[in-house]
Design a protein around this motif. Structure first.
Motif, PDB file in Angstrom:
ATOM      1  N   UNK A 233       0.716  -1.292  -0.109  1.00  0.00           N
ATOM      2  CA  UNK A 233      -0.029   0.016  -0.065  1.00  0.00           C
ATOM      3  C   UNK A 233       0.967   1.088   0.035  1.00  0.00           C
ATOM      4  N   UNK A 234       2.037   1.361   0.804  1.00  0.00           N
ATOM      5  CA  UNK A 234       2.866   2.533   0.920  1.00  0.00           C
ATOM      6  C   UNK A 234       3.691   2.794  -0.370  1.00  0.00           C
ATOM      7  N   UNK A 235       3.794   1.674  -0.985  1.00  0.00           N
ATOM      8  CA  UNK A 235       4.399   1.734  -2.221  1.00  0.00           C
ATOM      9  C   UNK A 235       3.753   2.259  -3.595  1.00  0.00           C
ATOM     10  N   UNK A 236       2.382   2.350  -3.400  1.00  0.00           N
ATOM     11  CA  UNK A 236       1.582   2.752  -4.307  1.00  0.00           C
ATOM     12  C   UNK A 236       0.701   4.207  -4.086  1.00  0.00           C
ATOM     13  N   UNK A 237       1.422   5.319  -4.714  1.00  0.00           N
ATOM     14  CA  UNK A 237       0.850   6.674  -4.383  1.00  0.00           C
ATOM     15  C   UNK A 237      -0.441   6.837  -4.335  1.00  0.00           C
ATOM     16  N   UNK A 238      -1.081   6.299  -5.395  1.00  0.00           N
ATOM     17  CA  UNK A 238      -2.651   6.257  -5.665  1.00  0.00           C
ATOM     18  C   UNK A 238      -3.222   5.720  -4.704  1.00  0.00           C
ATOM     19  N   UNK A 239      -2.839   4.583  -4.162  1.00  0.00           N
ATOM     20  CA  UNK A 239      -3.476   3.752  -3.031  1.00  0.00           C
ATOM     21  C   UNK A 239      -3.376   4.519  -1.831  1.00  0.00           C
ATOM     22  N   UNK A 240      -2.369   4.982  -1.346  1.00  0.00           N
ATOM     23  CA  UNK A 240      -1.750   5.919  -0.190  1.00  0.00           C
ATOM     24  C   UNK A 240      -2.571   7.025  -0.282  1.00  0.00           C
ATOM     25  N   UNK A 241      -2.984   7.772  -1.657  1.00  0.00           N
ATOM     26  CA  UNK A 241      -3.718   8.937  -1.581  1.00  0.00           C
ATOM     27  C   UNK A 241      -5.143   8.589  -1.485  1.00  0.00           C
ATOM     28  N   UNK A 242      -5.609   7.638  -1.780  1.00  0.00           N
ATOM     29  CA  UNK A 242      -7.162   7.211  -1.689  1.00  0.00           C
ATOM     30  C   UNK A 242      -7.641   7.091   0.073  1.00  0.00           C
ATOM     31  N   UNK A 243      -6.445   6.502   0.606  1.00  0.00           N
ATOM     32  CA  UNK A 243      -6.621   6.186   2.039  1.00  0.00           C
ATOM     33  C   UNK A 243      -6.722   7.736   2.813  1.00  0.00           C
ATOM     34  N   UNK A 244      -5.558   8.380   2.547  1.00  0.00           N
ATOM     35  CA  UNK A 244      -5.315   9.807   3.085  1.00  0.00           C
ATOM     36  C   UNK A 244      -6.357  10.752   2.849  1.00  0.00           C
ATOM     37  N   UNK A 245      -6.797  10.970   1.702  1.00  0.00           N
ATOM     38  CA  UNK A 245      -7.619  11.926   1.202  1.00  0.00           C
ATOM     39  C   UNK A 245      -9.029  11.608   1.740  1.00  0.00           C
ATOM     40  N   UNK A 246      -9.360  10.322   1.802  1.00  0.00           N
ATOM     41  CA  UNK A 246     -10.893  10.324   2.452  1.00  0.00           C
ATOM     42  C   UNK A 246     -10.681  10.492   4.013  1.00  0.00           C
ATOM     43  N   UNK A 247      -9.650  10.021   4.709  1.00  0.00           N
ATOM     44  CA  UNK A 247      -9.458  10.213   6.261  1.00  0.00           C
ATOM     45  C   UNK A 247      -9.358  11.735   6.443  1.00  0.00           C
TER      46      UNK A 247
ATOM     47  N   UNK B 147      -7.315  -9.040  -0.275  1.00  0.00           N
ATOM     48  CA  UNK B 147      -7.807  -9.222   1.170  1.00  0.00           C
ATOM     49  C   UNK B 147      -7.356  -8.156   2.044  1.00  0.00           C
ATOM     50  N   UNK B 148      -5.883  -8.273   2.069  1.00  0.00           N
ATOM     51  CA  UNK B 148      -4.911  -7.489   2.947  1.00  0.00           C
ATOM     52  C   UNK B 148      -5.370  -6.138   2.803  1.00  0.00           C
ATOM     53  N   UNK B 149      -5.386  -5.674   1.459  1.00  0.00           N
ATOM     54  CA  UNK B 149      -5.680  -4.408   1.354  1.00  0.00           C
ATOM     55  C   UNK B 149      -7.025  -4.013   1.349  1.00  0.00           C
ATOM     56  N   UNK B 150      -7.828  -4.758   1.365  1.00  0.00           N
ATOM     57  CA  UNK B 150      -9.248  -4.460   1.578  1.00  0.00           C
ATOM     58  C   UNK B 150      -9.582  -4.142   3.131  1.00  0.00           C
ATOM     59  N   UNK B 151      -8.718  -4.945   4.111  1.00  0.00           N
ATOM     60  CA  UNK B 151      -8.660  -4.679   5.616  1.00  0.00           C
ATOM     61  C   UNK B 151      -8.024  -3.089   5.883  1.00  0.00           C
ATOM     62  N   UNK B 152      -6.948  -2.841   5.232  1.00  0.00           N
ATOM     63  CA  UNK B 152      -6.418  -1.343   5.118  1.00  0.00           C
ATOM     64  C   UNK B 152      -7.666  -0.489   4.548  1.00  0.00           C
ATOM     65  N   UNK B 153      -8.195  -0.781   3.721  1.00  0.00           N
ATOM     66  CA  UNK B 153      -9.234   0.007   3.182  1.00  0.00           C
ATOM     67  C   UNK B 153     -10.460   0.244   4.121  1.00  0.00           C
ATOM     68  N   UNK B 154     -10.581  -1.000   4.829  1.00  0.00           N
ATOM     69  CA  UNK B 154     -11.779  -0.863   5.563  1.00  0.00           C
ATOM     70  C   UNK B 154     -11.377   0.258   7.042  1.00  0.00           C
ATOM     71  N   UNK B 155     -10.272   0.123   7.618  1.00  0.00           N
ATOM     72  CA  UNK B 155      -9.934   0.999   8.421  1.00  0.00           C
ATOM     73  C   UNK B 155      -9.938   2.461   7.861  1.00  0.00           C
ATOM     74  N   UNK B 156      -9.575   2.696   6.917  1.00  0.00           N
ATOM     75  CA  UNK B 156      -9.437   4.339   6.439  1.00  0.00           C
ATOM     76  C   UNK B 156     -10.886   4.814   6.389  1.00  0.00           C
ATOM     77  N   UNK B 157     -11.664   3.774   5.759  1.00  0.00           N
ATOM     78  CA  UNK B 157     -13.183   4.540   5.496  1.00  0.00           C
ATOM     79  C   UNK B 157     -14.014   4.421   7.206  1.00  0.00           C
ATOM     80  N   UNK B 158     -13.563   3.686   8.164  1.00  0.00           N
ATOM     81  CA  UNK B 158     -14.346   3.480   9.061  1.00  0.00           C
ATOM     82  C   UNK B 158     -13.695   4.440  10.381  1.00  0.00           C
TER      83      UNK B 158
END
Length: 432
Positions: free
Chosen positions: A224-238, A349-360
């Motif tokens: 997740x940390x190696x992909x700026x677009x993924x990291x961006x989706x988490x941080x922008x939503x938080x 699955x593991x990235x879905x767990x990180x996503x869940x934390x970001x939007x929860x």
């Protein structure tokens, strides 16, 4: 553009429901059980209130739910990459059924146990942490890559429908029947969902799947940390939810805008706006700059919340809330497209767990921030400052993560295919 062509372009794309049997089954099962779960979500706090008359004890339910969720989301993500995802979803549904039965039995006793409500709330959050990553990771396996935007919009619409209908139904039932019958309704919805989930085809784990461990969790975090677009989706939503989530202030706003009757409208209006956005989401399949759309939608959310904080009349406040809900829906759709179209299956699955934390966590912390800020700046000041900081934070994140702005879905899909091919080749080498 002719009106008919415009309407066809905007109309929600129903293709996944037509072409994928398993998506239809999952969509229906989660919709039915979700309706019942929202009924119970409203009923448990009401029962704690009825037993204690203490707002602090009602608020402690949130702590009971958040703590296990923070841990189990990582566990659930790792399991979803190692086991059959359909079995994990089915097992979670069985667990929810047993917990609902416990609530039913407790409600039927002469003196219901308060501690049992907290225990069930915590166990429900823990089970959700296990089930939801598997459920999220199933979607890319039951629809084609081209259908992922439409599937995401359909899932969002389903969530909006149950989040509107569930609490409304709970209010009617709580006011008219014993609480045992309210929990009995939720139990009946699980009977439907279990029947449907049992006929969904198996979703076996990827080849040479990583065994669940701390190391496998760290692997997901590093990816997740190696992909700026993924990291961006988490941080922008938080960022958007932390600064721009004013739900804790709705009771105070309702008093200013028209009294208790307005409170329900404040809660329902963002979901109504989100539903309109989902129903007119046909255009999303024509967009490839998904990261840019996430940023624009998050900025629109902040601007709408800013306007909402300045509104002193109900006729102006409600449309701005609806606009905020629509912007959040658009952001959610494109975040889901990035996740489901580009993350390789062995990490989904593991990235879905990180996503869940970001939007929860964002909304929960945002309500705390808005309440604390209101003590110093007042109700309007808290909302307005949150909207401003949301916009500023979104711009700052976009500048810090240019890969998010430049991201193109076509490139992301090609990379996913290459990563999955490399993983399969390496897996064959390891097992040879």
């Amino acid at each position: 553009m002719p009106l008919n062509s415009l309407l066809r372009r905007l109309a929600m794309d129903l293709t996944p429901l037509r072409t994928s049997r398993d998506f239809r089954l999952l969509f229906t099962a989660t919709g039915v059980s979700g309706l019942g779960s929202f009924v119970t979500y409203v009923t448990i706090p009401y029962q704690v209130y009825a037993l204690t008359k203490d707002p602090l004890l009602v608020g402690l339910l949130g702590v009971c739910e958040l703590v296990p969720l923070l841990f189990m989301a990582f566990v659930g993500g790792a399991l979803a990459d190692y086991l059959d995802r359909r079995r994990l979803v089915l097992g979670g549904e069985i667990g929810f059924t047993l917990l609902c039965g416990t609530l039913l039995v407790n409600a039927m006793t002469d003196r219901p146990h308060l501690w049992l409500l907290y225990l069930v709330a915590g166990l429900t959050a823990a089970l959700d942490g296990v089930q939801r990553p598997a459920l999220e990771a199933i979607t890319p396996r039951v629809v084609t890559p081209d259908e992922i935007p439409a599937a995401g919009a359909l899932n969002s619409m389903r969530m909006n429908v149950v989040s509107l209908a569930g609490p409304a139904l709970a209010g009617v039932l709580i006011a008219s029947v014993d609480l045992g019958w309210v929990y009995a309704l939720d139990l009946a919805t699980f009977a439907v969902s279990l029947t449907l989930l049992m006929v969904v085809r198996a979703v076996p784990p990827p080849t040479a799947a990583d065994r669940p461990s701390l190391r496998s969790v760290v692997t997901g975090l590093r990816y997740a940390g190696s992909r700026p677009e993924l990291l961006g989706t988490y941080l922008v939503d938080i960022n958007a939810m932390f600064f721009g989530m004013p739900q804790a202030l709705y009771p105070f706003l309702a008093e200013r805008l028209g009294g208790p009757a307005v409170l329900g409208l404040l809660y329902a209006t963002p979901a109504a706006g989100a539903m309109v956005a989902a129903l007119t989401s046909g255009w999303v399949r024509h967009v490839n700059r998904h990261g840019l759309m996430v940023v624009l939608a998050a900025g629109a959310w902040g601007a709408a919340i800013l306007g909402f904080g300045l509104a002193h009349a109900l006729w102006l406040a409600l449309p701005l809330l609806a606009l905020a809900g629509a912007a959040d829906e658009v952001s959610g759709i494109f975040r889901g497209v990035i996740w489901n179209q580009t993350i390789p299956d062995h990490l989904r699955g593991r990235l879905a767990g990180i996503e869940m934390l970001s939007y929860s966590t964002g909304p929960l912390l945002g309500q705390l921030r808005s309440g604390l800020t209101a003590r110093w700046t007042g109700i309007s000041g808290s909302i307005v400052s949150g909207g401003v900081l949301c916009v500023v934070g979104t711009v700052a994140l976009a500048a810090a993560l240019p890969g998010l702005i430049r991201y193109d879905g076509r490139t992301g899909r090609a990379r996913k295919e290459a990563e999955e091919a490399a993983w399969a080749t390496a897996g064959l080498s390891r097992t040879a």
